[in-house]
Enzyme design. Structure first.
Site, PDB file in Angstrom:
ATOM      1  N   THR A 148       0.836  -1.202   0.000  1.00  0.00           N
ATOM      2  CA  THR A 148       0.000   0.000   0.000  1.00  0.00           C
ATOM      3  C   THR A 148       0.869   1.249   0.000  1.00  0.00           C
ATOM      4  O   THR A 148       2.099   1.171  -0.116  1.00  0.00           O
ATOM      5  CB  THR A 148      -1.018  -0.040   1.169  1.00  0.00           C
ATOM      6  N   LYS A 190       3.595   1.485  -3.762  1.00  0.00           N
ATOM      7  CA  LYS A 190       3.021   0.714  -4.884  1.00  0.00           C
ATOM      8  C   LYS A 190       3.822   0.846  -6.186  1.00  0.00           C
ATOM      9  O   LYS A 190       3.752  -0.037  -7.036  1.00  0.00           O
ATOM     10  CB  LYS A 190       1.573   1.161  -5.142  1.00  0.00           C
ATOM     11  N   ASP A 197      -6.223  -3.896  -7.544  1.00  0.00           N
ATOM     12  CA  ASP A 197      -7.173  -2.781  -7.388  1.00  0.00           C
ATOM     13  C   ASP A 197      -8.107  -2.712  -8.602  1.00  0.00           C
ATOM     14  O   ASP A 197      -9.307  -2.469  -8.465  1.00  0.00           O
ATOM     15  CB  ASP A 197      -6.424  -1.442  -7.275  1.00  0.00           C
TER      16      ASP A 197
END
Ligand code: NDP
Length: 302
Positions: A81, A85, A121
């Protein structure tokens, strides 16, 4: 380990963590408030997997040695995170093509040679939208923001063959750079970059909005990236990637103008589900997703 068990609140206190227990985790900074341990430890419990998931606070300077050390320690998989990233990509043996295009990795999967990077994501967003009955094919989509999360939104629009995409950002240069990357990937002029203040240039009467700025995030819950009602009159569905608070000001403005909205909690959940599936070679059934969703909602509203 007893304390860890109590923190997550999901692993039975009687359950044994043994010398053969697999370890997965999150690296980022900060990580103290992450909901990922709750999601993954709940999934491990549902599947009966001998696996534990925890969070590691890692500095920028320590990132590459942390990933190397994790591999040497036999760690099965990691999530990544903010703020790592992008930088983590230098420590991987391979990167999934979509993650490479997006330019960010949030999931590391162990291989013989090292960790391979993925971006879940983008699939988390896709599955969250599907669960709301929303598909992007042929739709006009307005993306608010041009940061890391917006990149996943914009590439999903290209992957799902959206009809037209507007990327609106305070810093228009970042919106232009993202629009160029996505247009190169799509092989056509799919995305138009605009300053947030130039939203009047959007001509379509009805569109979907993906709200991917950090405006409205708790405790700044009284703010939205766009405030004028005429914009919201044209929003058919508004998806706010923020999930704290559960109803953001953006969502309220969408609802008040007669549209439908959802927050980003399901995206968070589904990106984790995708990672769990990659690590464990399973397919998480809908009923298990719903079970974890309830726990997640309780944790957010606590
Ligand atoms: P970034 O820092 O990469 O991007 C932030 C974005 O918000 C930029 O477009 C930035 O514009 C804009 N922004 C910030 N402050 C302002 C302001 N005051 N006025 C106008 N624009 C502003 O963050 P991420 O892309 O990683 O995350 C964005 C949001 O999405 C966060 O709230 C995050 O929590 C959420 N998120 C949710 C996920 C989920 O699973 N639900 C997954 C990932 C993110 P500029 O470029 O001009 O600075």
């Amino acid at each position: 380990m007893a304390d860890k068990t109590q923190e997550t609140g999901t692993i039975s206190k009687n359950e044994k963590i043994s010398a053969t227990t697999s370890v997965c985790g999150l690296i980022g900074n900060p990580v103290g408030h992450s909901l990922s341990p709750l999601i993954h430890n709940s999934l491990a419990e549902i599947f009966g997997h001998d696996l534990i998931y925890t969070a590691f606070c890692v500095s920028g300077e320590g990132l590459l040695s942390a990933v190397k050390g994790a591999f040497e320690l036999g760690i099965k998989g990691l999530n990544v995170t903010v703020p790592h990233k992008v930088a983590v990509m230098d420590s991987l043996c391979d990167i999934d093509p979509i993650a490479e295009h997006i330019g960010a990795v949030n999931t590391l999967v162990r291989t013989k040679e090292g960790f391979k990077g993925y971006n879940t994501d983008v699939y988390g967003l896709k599955r969250a939208l599907i669960s709301e009955g929303v598909t992007l094919q042929d739709e006009t989509v307005v993306i608010l923001g041009a940061g890391g999360a917006s990149r996943a939104c914009a590439f999903l629009c290209a992957m799902e063959k959206a009809g037209r995409v507007y990327i609106l950002n305070r810093s228009v240069d970042k919106a232009r750079a993202l629009a160029k990357d996505v247009n190169d990937y799509a092989g056509k002029a799919l995305c138009t970059a605009l300053a947030l203040s130039d939203r009047g240039q959007i001509t379509e009467e009805s569109f979907i909005v993906l709200q991917a700025t950090s405006i409205g995030l708790f405790p700044d819950s009284d703010k939205a990236p766009v405030e004028d009602a005429t914009f919201y009159e044209r929003v058919r569905f508004g998806f706010d990637l923020i999930y704290r608070p559960a109803q953001t000001k953006f969502m309220k403005l969408v609802n008040d103008a007669g549209g439908r909205s959802a927050n980003g909690l399901k995206m968070l959940l589904y990106q984790a589900v995708e990672a769990y599936e990659l690590w464990n070679g399973v397919s998480v059934p809908d009923e298990s997703v719903h079970e974890v969703q309830k726990l997640l909602e309780e944790a957010v509203n606590r």
